[in-house]
Write a protein that holds these residues in place. Sequence first.
Motif, PDB file in Angstrom:
ATOM      1  N   VAL A  12       0.850  -1.188   0.000  1.00  0.00           N
ATOM      2  CA  VAL A  12       0.000   0.000   0.000  1.00  0.00           C
ATOM      3  C   VAL A  12       0.883   1.235   0.000  1.00  0.00           C
ATOM      4  CG1 VAL A  12      -0.176   0.068   2.524  1.00  0.00           C
ATOM      5  CG2 VAL A  12      -1.988   1.079   1.135  1.00  0.00           C
ATOM      6  N   GLN A  13       0.392   2.309  -0.584  1.00  0.00           N
ATOM      7  CA  GLN A  13       1.148   3.559  -0.605  1.00  0.00           C
ATOM      8  C   GLN A  13       1.043   4.266   0.736  1.00  0.00           C
ATOM      9  OE1 GLN A  13      -0.185   5.899  -3.937  1.00  0.00           O
ATOM     10  NE2 GLN A  13       1.047   4.733  -5.382  1.00  0.00           N
ATOM     11  N   PRO A  14       2.025   5.095   1.057  1.00  0.00           N
ATOM     12  CA  PRO A  14       1.924   5.888   2.288  1.00  0.00           C
ATOM     13  C   PRO A  14       0.628   6.683   2.313  1.00  0.00           C
ATOM     14  CG  PRO A  14       4.132   6.042   1.390  1.00  0.00           C
ATOM     15  CD  PRO A  14       3.315   5.306   0.364  1.00  0.00           C
ATOM     16  N   GLY A  15       0.000   6.678   3.487  1.00  0.00           N
ATOM     17  CA  GLY A  15      -1.284   7.341   3.640  1.00  0.00           C
ATOM     18  C   GLY A  15      -2.473   6.444   3.376  1.00  0.00           C
ATOM     19  N   GLY A  16      -2.214   5.270   2.847  1.00  0.00           N
ATOM     20  CA  GLY A  16      -3.287   4.352   2.522  1.00  0.00           C
ATOM     21  C   GLY A  16      -3.755   3.544   3.717  1.00  0.00           C
ATOM     22  N   SER A  17      -4.679   2.625   3.443  1.00  0.00           N
ATOM     23  CA  SER A  17      -5.285   1.803   4.490  1.00  0.00           C
ATOM     24  C   SER A  17      -5.242   0.329   4.111  1.00  0.00           C
ATOM     25  CB  SER A  17      -6.744   2.213   4.706  1.00  0.00           C
ATOM     26  OG  SER A  17      -6.851   3.553   5.141  1.00  0.00           O
ATOM     27  N   LEU A  18      -5.212  -0.496   5.129  1.00  0.00           N
ATOM     28  CA  LEU A  18      -5.341  -1.941   4.983  1.00  0.00           C
ATOM     29  C   LEU A  18      -6.105  -2.476   6.178  1.00  0.00           C
ATOM     30  CD1 LEU A  18      -1.821  -3.340   3.873  1.00  0.00           C
ATOM     31  CD2 LEU A  18      -3.939  -3.398   2.544  1.00  0.00           C
ATOM     32  N   ARG A  19      -6.761  -3.597   5.955  1.00  0.00           N
ATOM     33  CA  ARG A  19      -7.457  -4.260   7.055  1.00  0.00           C
ATOM     34  C   ARG A  19      -6.955  -5.685   7.131  1.00  0.00           C
ATOM     35  NH1 ARG A  19     -12.022  -2.968   9.926  1.00  0.00           N
ATOM     36  NH2 ARG A  19     -13.099  -4.694  10.968  1.00  0.00           N
ATOM     37  N   LEU A  20      -6.453  -6.060   8.294  1.00  0.00           N
ATOM     38  CA  LEU A  20      -5.995  -7.424   8.545  1.00  0.00           C
ATOM     39  C   LEU A  20      -7.070  -8.176   9.321  1.00  0.00           C
ATOM     40  CD1 LEU A  20      -2.311  -6.784   9.698  1.00  0.00           C
ATOM     41  CD2 LEU A  20      -3.209  -7.021   7.385  1.00  0.00           C
ATOM     42  N   SER A  21      -7.167  -9.451   9.036  1.00  0.00           N
ATOM     43  CA  SER A  21      -8.129 -10.283   9.743  1.00  0.00           C
ATOM     44  C   SER A  21      -7.451 -11.558  10.215  1.00  0.00           C
ATOM     45  CB  SER A  21      -9.307 -10.621   8.828  1.00  0.00           C
ATOM     46  OG  SER A  21     -10.301 -11.322   9.539  1.00  0.00           O
ATOM     47  N   CYS A  22      -7.853 -12.036  11.374  1.00  0.00           N
ATOM     48  CA  CYS A  22      -7.302 -13.263  11.934  1.00  0.00           C
ATOM     49  C   CYS A  22      -8.460 -14.132  12.401  1.00  0.00           C
ATOM     50  CB  CYS A  22      -6.381 -12.947  13.099  1.00  0.00           C
ATOM     51  SG  CYS A  22      -5.798 -14.397  14.009  1.00  0.00           S
ATOM     52  N   ALA A  23      -8.465 -15.369  11.925  1.00  0.00           N
ATOM     53  CA  ALA A  23      -9.496 -16.325  12.331  1.00  0.00           C
ATOM     54  C   ALA A  23      -8.884 -17.373  13.244  1.00  0.00           C
ATOM     55  CB  ALA A  23     -10.109 -16.988  11.104  1.00  0.00           C
ATOM     56  N   ALA A  24      -9.496 -17.545  14.397  1.00  0.00           N
ATOM     57  CA  ALA A  24      -9.018 -18.521  15.376  1.00  0.00           C
ATOM     58  C   ALA A  24      -9.917 -19.744  15.363  1.00  0.00           C
ATOM     59  CB  ALA A  24      -9.005 -17.900  16.771  1.00  0.00           C
ATOM     60  N   SER A  25      -9.292 -20.919  15.475  1.00  0.00           N
ATOM     61  CA  SER A  25     -10.059 -22.160  15.535  1.00  0.00           C
ATOM     62  C   SER A  25      -9.341 -23.129  16.462  1.00  0.00           C
ATOM     63  CB  SER A  25     -10.220 -22.765  14.140  1.00  0.00           C
ATOM     64  OG  SER A  25      -8.954 -23.074  13.583  1.00  0.00           O
ATOM     65  N   GLY A  26     -10.010 -24.237  16.749  1.00  0.00           N
ATOM     66  CA  GLY A  26      -9.422 -25.228  17.640  1.00  0.00           C
ATOM     67  C   GLY A  26     -10.023 -25.120  19.027  1.00  0.00           C
ATOM     68  N   THR A  27      -9.282 -25.612  19.979  1.00  0.00           N
ATOM     69  CA  THR A  27      -9.743 -25.608  21.369  1.00  0.00           C
ATOM     70  C   THR A  27      -9.314 -24.306  22.026  1.00  0.00           C
ATOM     71  OG1 THR A  27      -9.486 -28.016  21.425  1.00  0.00           O
ATOM     72  CG2 THR A  27      -9.730 -26.858  23.540  1.00  0.00           C
ATOM     73  N   ILE A  28     -10.241 -23.366  22.050  1.00  0.00           N
ATOM     74  CA  ILE A  28      -9.947 -22.047  22.600  1.00  0.00           C
ATOM     75  C   ILE A  28     -10.485 -21.999  24.018  1.00  0.00           C
ATOM     76  CG2 ILE A  28     -10.232 -19.560  22.336  1.00  0.00           C
ATOM     77  CD1 ILE A  28     -10.744 -20.079  19.336  1.00  0.00           C
ATOM     78  N   GLY A  29      -9.577 -21.902  24.968  1.00  0.00           N
ATOM     79  CA  GLY A  29      -9.992 -21.844  26.357  1.00  0.00           C
ATOM     80  C   GLY A  29     -10.266 -20.410  26.770  1.00  0.00           C
ATOM     81  N   SER A  30      -9.874 -20.093  27.964  1.00  0.00           N
ATOM     82  CA  SER A  30     -10.072 -18.737  28.467  1.00  0.00           C
ATOM     83  C   SER A  30      -9.028 -17.818  27.837  1.00  0.00           C
ATOM     84  CB  SER A  30      -9.921 -18.731  29.983  1.00  0.00           C
ATOM     85  OG  SER A  30     -10.066 -17.428  30.489  1.00  0.00           O
ATOM     86  N   ILE A  31      -9.502 -16.785  27.165  1.00  0.00           N
ATOM     87  CA  ILE A  31      -8.581 -15.890  26.451  1.00  0.00           C
ATOM     88  C   ILE A  31      -8.057 -14.821  27.399  1.00  0.00           C
ATOM     89  CG2 ILE A  31      -8.382 -14.179  24.634  1.00  0.00           C
ATOM     90  CD1 ILE A  31     -10.328 -15.826  22.979  1.00  0.00           C
ATOM     91  N   ASN A  32      -6.742 -14.774  27.505  1.00  0.00           N
ATOM     92  CA  ASN A  32      -6.107 -13.748  28.332  1.00  0.00           C
ATOM     93  C   ASN A  32      -5.846 -12.481  27.508  1.00  0.00           C
ATOM     94  OD1 ASN A  32      -4.523 -16.663  29.056  1.00  0.00           O
ATOM     95  ND2 ASN A  32      -5.716 -15.667  30.654  1.00  0.00           N
ATOM     96  N   TYR A  33      -5.309 -12.675  26.305  1.00  0.00           N
ATOM     97  CA  TYR A  33      -5.050 -11.582  25.380  1.00  0.00           C
ATOM     98  C   TYR A  33      -5.341 -12.052  23.958  1.00  0.00           C
ATOM     99  CZ  TYR A  33      -2.414  -9.484  29.229  1.00  0.00           C
ATOM    100  OH  TYR A  33      -2.053  -8.959  30.436  1.00  0.00           O
ATOM    101  N   MET A  34      -5.703 -11.105  23.109  1.00  0.00           N
ATOM    102  CA  MET A  34      -5.974 -11.432  21.711  1.00  0.00           C
ATOM    103  C   MET A  34      -5.651 -10.197  20.904  1.00  0.00           C
ATOM    104  SD  MET A  34      -9.548 -12.888  20.184  1.00  0.00           S
ATOM    105  CE  MET A  34      -9.595 -13.825  18.661  1.00  0.00           C
ATOM    106  N   GLY A  35      -4.734 -10.330  19.941  1.00  0.00           N
ATOM    107  CA  GLY A  35      -4.386  -9.133  19.198  1.00  0.00           C
ATOM    108  C   GLY A  35      -3.318  -9.352  18.154  1.00  0.00           C
ATOM    109  N   TRP A  36      -2.586  -8.282  17.891  1.00  0.00           N
ATOM    110  CA  TRP A  36      -1.631  -8.250  16.787  1.00  0.00           C
ATOM    111  C   TRP A  36      -0.264  -7.752  17.253  1.00  0.00           C
ATOM    112  CZ3 TRP A  36      -2.740  -9.980  11.916  1.00  0.00           C
ATOM    113  CH2 TRP A  36      -4.088 -10.221  11.625  1.00  0.00           C
ATOM    114  N   TYR A  37       0.768  -8.397  16.736  1.00  0.00           N
ATOM    115  CA  TYR A  37       2.150  -7.973  16.888  1.00  0.00           C
ATOM    116  C   TYR A  37       2.719  -7.745  15.500  1.00  0.00           C
ATOM    117  CZ  TYR A  37       2.334  -9.235  21.848  1.00  0.00           C
ATOM    118  OH  TYR A  37       2.126  -9.296  23.216  1.00  0.00           O
TER     119      TYR A  37
END
Length: 115
Positions: A12-37
């Motif tokens: 993307v060019q400077p000043g532009g936008s993007l949208r990232l998506s993350c899909a989680a599956s499997g055995t998801i227990g108690s979520i402590n944190y969820m996000g992006w690095y």
Amino acid sequence: QVQLVESGGGLVQPGGSLRLSCAASGTIGSINYMGWYRQAPGKERELVARFTRGGNTNYAASVKGRFAISRDNAKTTVDLQMNSLKPEDTAVYLCNVMSDWRNYWGQGTQVTVSS
């Protein structure tokens, strides 16, 4: 086990936008944190944005006001809307879930900001 699959990276060019998506599956227990690095070449991995267990959000100072994290009510997807992108945002972006105090990572998606 938790599996994470990211999508939405690209060039993307400077000043532009993007949208990232993350899909989680499997055995998801108690979520402590969820996000992006992100990790740029030659640099350490850094937090971009995340939800805490209580539903609060944490943002890196460098992205505050430009990026917005969101997730669905079922906590199986987490998105990152990135606006006003800068060349210094170029990195591999990785989805992260800490569930029952165990860390899970996606494979990463490349974001390149360049004219």
